[in-house]
Design a protein around this motif. Structure first.
Motif, PDB file in Angstrom:
ATOM      1  N   LYS A 233      12.159  -7.350  42.094  1.00  0.00           N
ATOM      2  CA  LYS A 233      11.902  -8.547  41.271  1.00  0.00           C
ATOM      3  C   LYS A 233      11.518  -8.152  39.852  1.00  0.00           C
ATOM      4  O   LYS A 233      10.487  -8.570  39.306  1.00  0.00           O
ATOM      5  N   LEU A 234      12.346  -7.294  39.260  1.00  0.00           N
ATOM      6  CA  LEU A 234      12.081  -6.819  37.910  1.00  0.00           C
ATOM      7  C   LEU A 234      12.688  -7.766  36.884  1.00  0.00           C
ATOM      8  O   LEU A 234      13.781  -8.285  37.062  1.00  0.00           O
ATOM      9  N   ASN A 235      11.960  -8.002  35.803  1.00  0.00           N
ATOM     10  CA  ASN A 235      12.460  -8.762  34.659  1.00  0.00           C
ATOM     11  C   ASN A 235      12.662  -7.784  33.510  1.00  0.00           C
ATOM     12  O   ASN A 235      11.703  -7.356  32.847  1.00  0.00           O
ATOM     13  N   LEU A 236      13.889  -7.382  33.295  1.00  0.00           N
ATOM     14  CA  LEU A 236      14.187  -6.380  32.278  1.00  0.00           C
ATOM     15  C   LEU A 236      14.161  -7.006  30.901  1.00  0.00           C
ATOM     16  O   LEU A 236      14.629  -8.122  30.683  1.00  0.00           O
ATOM     17  N   ASP A 237      13.617  -6.282  29.959  1.00  0.00           N
ATOM     18  CA  ASP A 237      13.567  -6.717  28.571  1.00  0.00           C
ATOM     19  C   ASP A 237      14.752  -6.087  27.844  1.00  0.00           C
ATOM     20  O   ASP A 237      14.717  -4.914  27.466  1.00  0.00           O
ATOM     21  N   TYR A 238      15.796  -6.858  27.686  1.00  0.00           N
ATOM     22  CA  TYR A 238      16.986  -6.325  27.022  1.00  0.00           C
ATOM     23  C   TYR A 238      16.744  -6.255  25.520  1.00  0.00           C
ATOM     24  O   TYR A 238      17.571  -5.781  24.783  1.00  0.00           O
TER      25      TYR A 238
ATOM     26  N   LYS B  56      16.968  -3.728  41.552  1.00  0.00           N
ATOM     27  CA  LYS B  56      16.302  -4.619  40.579  1.00  0.00           C
ATOM     28  C   LYS B  56      15.884  -5.928  41.235  1.00  0.00           C
ATOM     29  O   LYS B  56      14.774  -6.440  41.015  1.00  0.00           O
ATOM     30  N   ASN B  57      16.771  -6.488  42.052  1.00  0.00           N
ATOM     31  CA  ASN B  57      16.456  -7.757  42.708  1.00  0.00           C
ATOM     32  C   ASN B  57      15.367  -7.604  43.754  1.00  0.00           C
ATOM     33  O   ASN B  57      14.518  -8.487  43.924  1.00  0.00           O
TER      34      ASN B  57
ATOM     35  N   ARG C 277      21.765  -4.605  27.025  1.00  0.00           N
ATOM     36  CA  ARG C 277      22.326  -5.378  28.138  1.00  0.00           C
ATOM     37  C   ARG C 277      23.691  -4.838  28.535  1.00  0.00           C
ATOM     38  O   ARG C 277      24.021  -4.745  29.723  1.00  0.00           O
TER      39      ARG C 277
END
Length: 633
Positions: A628-633, A624-625, A607
């Motif tokens: 609509k990506l959901n990043l896996d930190y 990213k927005n 992160r």
């Protein structure tokens, strides 16, 4: 058609002498004006409608009067007074703090203070409802309020003094306005009724004064409404009808029914009241006030607290002499509780009827509690301590004693009241005494070494601790004697129960703390950590430096704060390992980190790396927005 002006504005006092019910305030202000001892800041506080803003305006008008009268009043003839009466005076500024409560409003007011008055001596700033100012506005007002120019006077008015900052209060001269009494209110209403050619009964004006609760503005507003309702004739009956007040005659009838225990008449009367449109809470509150007035009438010294119209005072006094004080006090308590619970009741009518039913049977309960002389008898209380006997349920060990196994005898207690004897008596048969069987206990129940039918004296002293058992013969027995041993301490009882399994043995000769023995044990503990897969901890232990401080203390020196935290994490296991090896439970250690040591900075997380990339290139976050990506930190 002429514009109508309400009485509260039309008859607003213009001089100090016309202010009603605040003589302690007006006298002080007039003397301060005559003697030239005016403060630079005033705080007028008190209930609503008692004359705070009125007195502030009169004070502003009087101090700028060009022809001040000898009694400290304004002349009402000079240009300053005329401009004030017409509302065009430039020396008086009013600010409603309820709607202008921001810091910018106060800053604008402070800016105006810098300019001297064009005519007159003083510029007066009246801030009404000052408690509504924000904290920032108060703080912006502090310096100007403490040291204003010589020509500036501030008058603050509020109904809630407790909401004002103490720093504001300390800079003002505080005047506390009181509620206007019913007598003063009635006198003022009579004057206005005479001027307006209104036919008003005194009983009606007294009723209006009671309803206003010391607020002159409310009383004048009520008078205007009733005059419009009755077309100029204010009577007691139409005032009751307009104010939605239940006549006291209903309360007298209700009280007669309750005292006579005529529940049907009481409920029918309440049904009649309910059909007139009066809610249950109004009936409960009004009846409680009615009983309160009856209770006041029973004490000659408290007659001045009677809050009823003059025409009803004689009837209240006569009826109060016929009712017992116990009935009134108990009834007032029932009504108060019913009024508190009224809002939570789902069936409001039934809730009020339940309160009336309780009051109906209240007289019967009081009569049952009277003695032969007619006085109320209090509940009987126990004068002294009472001893009681207790027998515990037999344990499995006692039940199994019939089989021949060696078991512990039951512990049976006698308890005496601690307040009488100062302690409790505990009787325990000796283990060597043959245990009784269940049949023996059922046939001849014995508590300790006494029969259950034997009396116990509360003053019997507790058993003393002695090594010799005390023999006591049971009355009516066959001559057998039971031995009552001395009281056993807690440690002996635990040892007798668990045996030698958990016996604590003290170490008399611990091994001395030497580096020759400490270092191998330290390396052994590090090898154990390595065998457990704790490689970082094992490396930390191997890199540590040991120094013996005393016979029971040694020091561990590490080179980083993270190494110190690792050893602290293993502290409990390490101490237990070393204390067992050295046979010394007092052995301990201290951790030392040199001042030059620095905490190791951990590598950044995922992160943190992403945040750093976004900081360098904000377009990355926009991408990213959008996706609509959901990043896996």
């Amino acid at each position: 058609m002429d514009n109508f002006v309400v009485s509260a504005r039309k008859y607003r006092p213009q001089t100090f002498d016309t202010v009603v019910g605040q003589g302690h305030i007006t006298t002080t202000l007039k003397n301060a004006i005559k003697n030239g001892q005016l403060a630079h800041a005033f705080l007028f506080c008190g209930p609503r409608g008692v004359g705070k803003t009125t007195c502030a305006r009169i004070l502003a008008k009087t101090i700028n009067c060009e022809n001040l009268q000898p009694n400290g009043e304004a002349c009402d003839q000079c240009p300053s007074c005329k401009s004030f009466n017409e509302g065009i005076s430039l020396n008086i500024h009013e600010l409603d703090a309820a709607s202008n409560n921001s810091v910018d409003d106060i800053r604008a007011l402070v800016e105006q203070v810098r300019f001297a008055p064009q005519a007159g001596k003083y510029k007066v700033y009246i801030v009404d409802e000052v408690h509504m100012l924000s904290s920032s506005a108060f703080n912006a007002f502090l310096k100007t309020l403490e040291e204003p120019p010589s020509y500036a006077i501030f008058i603050l008015a509020t109904t809630e003094k407790h909401k004002i900052l103490p720093t504001i209060l300390s800079r003002c001269q505080i005047f506390d306005f009181k509620r206007i009494t019913n007598q003063d209110t009635v006198g003022h209403l009579e004057q206005i009724a005479t001027k307006e050619h209104i036919e008003a009964e005194k009983a009606a004006l007294q009723l209006i004064a009671q309803k206003s609760e010391g607020c002159m503005r409310d009383s004048l507003s009520i008078l205007d409404k009733i005059v419009s309702f009755t077309n100029g004739a204010v009577t007691y009956q139409n005032t009751l009808e307009h104010l939605n007040i239940l006549d006291d005659e209903y309360y007298f009838q209700l009280l007669d029914s309750l005292v006579a225990q005529d529940m049907a008449s009481a409920l029918l009367l309440y049904d009649q009241i309910n059909k007139k449109g009066f809610e249950g809470d109004i009936v409960l509150n009004g009846f409680a006030g009615f009983i309160r007035n009856l209770l006041v009438c029973q004490q000659p010294k408290a007659l001045e607290l009677l809050d009823v119209v003059d025409a009803m005072q004689v009837k209240y006094k006569e009826r109060a002499g016929q009712i017992s004080a116990s009935f009134l006090v108990s009834g007032l308590n029932i009504l108060n509780q019913a009024e508190i619970e009224y809002k939570m009741a789902r069936n409001k009518r039934l809730h009020v009827e339940m309160a009336l039913i309780k009051l109906n049977f209240l007289q019967q309960a009081i009569e049952l509690s009277l003695d032969e002389s007619g006085k109320v008898v209090k509940k009987k209380q126990i004068d002294g301590p009472v001893a009681y006997r207790e027998r515990k349920i037999l344990s499995m060990d006692v039940a199994s004693s019939a089989t021949g196994k060696k078991t512990a005898a039951p512990v049976l207690n006698h308890h005496a009241n601690a307040s009488a004897t100062g302690s409790a008596l505990y009787v325990q048969p000796e283990n060597k005494t043959p245990a009784a069987t269940n049949e023996q206990f059922n046939a001849n129940p014995v508590v300790g070494n006494l029969r259950s039918s034997d009396p116990i004296s509360p003053s019997e002293p507790p058993a003393s601790v002695t090594s010799r058992p005390v023999e006591q013969k049971i009355e009516g027995s066959t001559g057998n004697t039971l031995k009552r041993p001395a009281r056993q301490n807690l440690l002996d009882a635990i040892k007798a129960k668990v045996g030698r399994e958990y016996e604590v043995r003290e170490v008399e000769n611990p091994d001395p703390l030497t580096m020759e023995k400490l270092k191998p044990l330290w390396d052994e503990f590090a090898d154990n950590l390595l065998a457990q897969g704790k490689h970082s901890a094992a490396n930390t232990f191997n890199a540590a430096k040991l120094t013996i401080q005393s016979e029971e203390l040694f020091q561990i020196e590490v080179q980083a704060v993270t190494q110190k935290k690792i050893i602290e994490h293993e502290k409990m296991m390490l101490l237990d390992f070393l204390q067992r090896k050295f046979k010394n439970r007092l052995l301990t250690f201290t951790l030392y980190v040199p001042p030059t040591a620095m905490e190791v900075k951990l590598p950044p997380s995922s992160r943190e790396r992403f945040d750093a990339m976004v900081k360098k290139n904000p377009a990355l976050l926009a991408l990213k927005n959008q996706l609509k990506l959901n990043l896996d930190y």
